[in-house]
Scaffold this motif. Structure first.
Motif, PDB file in Angstrom:
ATOM      1  N   ASN A  38       0.396  -0.100 -32.778  1.00 55.33           N
ATOM      2  CA  ASN A  38      -0.836  -0.861 -32.977  1.00 55.33           C
ATOM      3  C   ASN A  38      -1.218  -1.705 -31.779  1.00 55.33           C
ATOM      4  N   THR A  54       3.541   0.264 -36.894  1.00 59.83           N
ATOM      5  CA  THR A  54       3.524   0.485 -38.340  1.00 59.83           C
ATOM      6  C   THR A  54       3.961   1.924 -38.577  1.00 59.83           C
ATOM      7  N   SER A 102      -1.541  -4.712 -41.268  1.00 56.27           N
ATOM      8  CA  SER A 102      -2.207  -3.669 -42.048  1.00 56.27           C
ATOM      9  C   SER A 102      -1.792  -3.737 -43.516  1.00 56.27           C
ATOM     10  N   GLN A 106      -4.300  -4.567 -46.628  1.00 51.67           N
ATOM     11  CA  GLN A 106      -4.434  -3.752 -47.837  1.00 51.67           C
ATOM     12  C   GLN A 106      -4.260  -4.604 -49.085  1.00 51.67           C
TER      13      GLN A 106
END
Length: 141
Positions: A38, A54, A102, A106
């Motif tokens: 990332n 990730t 991330s 979510q």
């Protein structure tokens, strides 16, 4: 005023691109999941780099930890590949970090969706009761 691009930023971008390719093509360990690189943050003196990763479709903390161990052990191997690919006097030490942004995004998105759905169900019942009371008023007139 336009932002100046420092050497550390350019090195970080080059490391990010190269690491993404090398990890995918060169590391053959069954414990390693699909890796997304990332971001890379390089120190100002270019001696160390934090690599934020990730793992695609992986939520199990044990598998994430195993994958992070694989990457940490392969840091020297990856650094030697970076030395061949990037023309620099010295390549920064690689420190791999799991990027939880991330996952957190979510979770926040799910909370927002739940709140919106809850709000719709409350407003939906309010609209039905308002329509019924308006119909009652019209009948009385």
């Amino acid at each position: 005023m336009a932002r100046e691009f420092y050497r550390a930023d350019r090195v970080a971008d080059a490391l990010r691109r190269e690491l993404a390719q090398v990890i995918q093509k060169e590391i053959r360990d069954p414990r390693l999941c699909m890796v997304n690189v990332n971001d890379v943050e390089v120190s100002r003196d270019l001696t160390s780099a934090k690599v934020f990763v990730t793992f695609v479709g992986e939520d199990d903390p044990a598998k994430i930890k195993a994958s992070m161990d694989v990457l940490s052990r392969a840091a020297g191997f990856l650094r030697s590949h970076m030395a061949k690919a990037i023309q620099m006097r010295s390549i920064p030490r690689l420190q791999f970090r799991y990027d939880e942004t991330s996952v957190r995004g979510q979770q926040l998105s799910a909370l927002i969706d739940k709140a919106v759905e809850s709000d719709r169900s409350h407003h939906g019942s309010d609209v039905d009761s308002q329509d019924a009371s308006q119909d009652d008023r019209e009948d009385k007139e």
